[in-house]
Design a protein around this motif. Sequence first.
Motif, short mmCIF file in Angstrom:
data_model
loop_
_atom_site.label_atom_id
_atom_site.label_comp_id
_atom_site.label_asym_id
_atom_site.label_seq_id
_atom_site.Cartn_x
_atom_site.Cartn_y
_atom_site.Cartn_z
N PHE A 184 -12.14 -12.62 29.08
CA PHE A 184 -12.70 -13.97 29.23
C PHE A 184 -12.08 -14.84 28.14
CE2 PHE A 184 -15.81 -11.46 31.50
CZ PHE A 184 -16.18 -12.29 32.56
N GLU A 185 -11.27 -15.80 28.54
CA GLU A 185 -10.50 -16.61 27.59
C GLU A 185 -11.21 -17.90 27.21
OE1 GLU A 185 -8.10 -15.18 26.35
OE2 GLU A 185 -7.22 -13.80 27.81
N GLY A 186 -12.35 -18.21 27.87
CA GLY A 186 -13.08 -19.43 27.55
C GLY A 186 -12.40 -20.67 28.09
N ASN A 187 -12.99 -21.82 27.80
CA ASN A 187 -12.43 -23.09 28.25
C ASN A 187 -11.17 -23.40 27.44
OD1 ASN A 187 -12.61 -25.55 29.82
ND2 ASN A 187 -13.07 -26.58 27.91
N GLN A 188 -10.10 -23.74 28.14
CA GLN A 188 -8.81 -24.02 27.50
C GLN A 188 -8.34 -25.40 27.93
OE1 GLN A 188 -7.21 -22.08 25.30
NE2 GLN A 188 -8.66 -20.39 25.41
N PRO A 189 -8.40 -26.40 27.04
CA PRO A 189 -7.91 -27.73 27.42
C PRO A 189 -6.46 -27.71 27.89
CG PRO A 189 -9.15 -27.84 25.38
CD PRO A 189 -8.99 -26.38 25.70
N ASP A 190 -5.67 -26.78 27.37
CA ASP A 190 -4.29 -26.62 27.81
C ASP A 190 -4.11 -25.20 28.35
OD1 ASP A 190 -1.61 -26.75 28.31
OD2 ASP A 190 -0.99 -26.98 26.23
N PRO A 191 -4.38 -24.98 29.64
CA PRO A 191 -4.34 -23.61 30.18
C PRO A 191 -2.97 -23.17 30.67
CG PRO A 191 -5.10 -25.12 31.86
CD PRO A 191 -4.86 -25.95 30.63
N TYR A 192 -1.99 -24.06 30.58
CA TYR A 192 -0.71 -23.78 31.25
C TYR A 192 0.05 -22.58 30.67
CZ TYR A 192 -1.95 -28.10 33.42
OH TYR A 192 -2.64 -29.06 34.11
N PRO A 193 -0.03 -22.27 29.37
CA PRO A 193 0.60 -21.03 28.92
C PRO A 193 0.05 -19.78 29.60
CG PRO A 193 0.22 -22.48 27.05
CD PRO A 193 -0.47 -23.10 28.23
N TYR A 194 -1.24 -19.81 29.95
CA TYR A 194 -1.82 -18.68 30.68
C TYR A 194 -1.23 -18.58 32.08
CZ TYR A 194 -5.31 -18.21 27.00
OH TYR A 194 -5.94 -18.01 25.79
N LEU A 195 -1.10 -19.73 32.75
CA LEU A 195 -0.52 -19.73 34.09
C LEU A 195 0.96 -19.37 34.06
CD1 LEU A 195 -1.96 -22.90 35.90
CD2 LEU A 195 -2.43 -20.51 36.41
N GLY A 196 1.67 -19.93 33.07
CA GLY A 196 3.11 -19.79 33.06
C GLY A 196 3.60 -18.36 32.95
N GLN A 197 2.85 -17.50 32.28
CA GLN A 197 3.28 -16.12 32.10
C GLN A 197 2.62 -15.15 33.09
OE1 GLN A 197 3.74 -14.66 27.97
NE2 GLN A 197 2.91 -16.63 27.36
N ALA A 198 1.84 -15.68 34.01
CA ALA A 198 1.11 -14.81 34.94
C ALA A 198 2.05 -14.18 35.96
CB ALA A 198 0.02 -15.60 35.66
N ASP A 199 1.74 -12.96 36.34
CA ASP A 199 2.44 -12.30 37.46
C ASP A 199 1.78 -12.66 38.79
OD1 ASP A 199 4.39 -10.48 36.00
OD2 ASP A 199 2.50 -9.94 35.03
N LEU A 200 0.48 -12.98 38.73
CA LEU A 200 -0.25 -13.33 39.95
C LEU A 200 -1.41 -14.24 39.59
CD1 LEU A 200 -0.39 -12.66 43.05
CD2 LEU A 200 -2.12 -10.95 42.47
N PHE A 201 -1.60 -15.28 40.41
CA PHE A 201 -2.76 -16.16 40.24
C PHE A 201 -3.73 -15.87 41.38
CE2 PHE A 201 -5.03 -20.16 41.15
CZ PHE A 201 -5.65 -20.33 39.92
N VAL A 202 -5.00 -15.66 41.03
CA VAL A 202 -6.02 -15.32 42.03
C VAL A 202 -7.13 -16.36 41.96
CG1 VAL A 202 -7.61 -13.58 42.87
CG2 VAL A 202 -5.48 -12.88 41.77
N HIS A 203 -7.39 -17.01 43.09
CA HIS A 203 -8.38 -18.09 43.13
C HIS A 203 -9.48 -17.73 44.14
CE1 HIS A 203 -9.65 -22.04 41.97
NE2 HIS A 203 -9.66 -22.48 43.20
#
Length: 385
Positions: free
Chosen positions: A273-292
């Motif tokens: 659980f990474e908490g609220n991130q005003p700038d979340p793009y580093p988390y997205l940028g290195q992801a192998d898969l995004f699940v919504h």
Amino acid sequence: MKKLLFINGHMDAGGVEKSLLDILRHLDYSTYEVDLLLLERIGDYGSEIPEQVHIYVNSLEDTYGSPVQSLLRCIQKGNWTAFRIRLILLVMKLFGQRWIRLAGKLLTGDRQYDCVIGFRPGVCTQVAAFAAKGTRRLTWWHHGAINVDRGYPECASVCDQVVVVSEACRRMLAETFPALEDRLEVIPNMVDVEVIRRKAKRGHPYTVEPGLLHLVTLCRLSPEKHVENVFPAVQRLKDIGLSFQWHIVGGGASEVLLRQEAEAAGITDVVCFEGNQPDPYPYLGQADLFVHPSYVESQGLVVLEAMALGVPCVVTRSLGPCEFIQDGVNGVLTEQDPSSLAEKVEQMLTDPELYARIKKNTHCPRQFLPEQVMEQIDRLLGGDR
């Protein structure tokens, strides 16, 4: 020069606020003079608002709660503006929402605008429709379900147009509120690909290990997002022996319960659980898969942002994403069911051919790029449809 007023609650990190921020970033300030009225606080995105925007904060937070509690709170704090507005809200409850016009001078002074934009339903649109002084009035609709009371059509009908962010939302509103059909205008939220890519390179939040996969779920942690649906998928990936970390980025009302459920399921070794991130793009940028896993999305801006970064996506079916994801081509759609989501996530991570095909086709569709969206917004702000 046209004078614009945008009205929103705050500029904390969130889809609606990100949409507003993107519009403010791309307006031509040689053409527009822009005011931003915030009815709660400035928030996370405050430092990113262009310096040409004049920000006014008239917080209504002391008016929240029961009449007696809120009035006492206002007296204790000496917040006489909020005290007067709380009395006006009582008048509105008795005689109708048009009486919010009594708060016009308190909230917007004597300023006159060419266009007033309520960027959310509720009090933001009520102020835009009845209280602010404007030649044209607009309201924005961002939600993938009907979450307003029966007074909304009266308020929206005062506006020249109701902007909705997807064709599916337009149909939903037209069916629910037929009187508004001729006022509905589809303008999607934009995806500023260059900004997103630049921000994604700012940090490296993950542990880099050979063979370790990183999955990301990024959203507000609230019931309609159904983040709990990812837990069976987590267990399934553990059972088949994959090495991974699943990062849940966001905060909200469901966070405590979700943490407890993850603990009870014995999956906290791989769920972060990474908490609220005003700038979340580093988390997205290195992801192998995004699940919504969300069941309610008017457009699915965060999905588009992941796609802009080239991250393959597994997305639960809802109004917005079904308009731009072709199942099995540029993403994978699941049913609104945890077992369906678990099956599709496993398939994506164990079928190299499927993963490669999706990744090759993962990019932001052209209709969501800033130049396309701002052309529509400029036309609307100028009074042309």
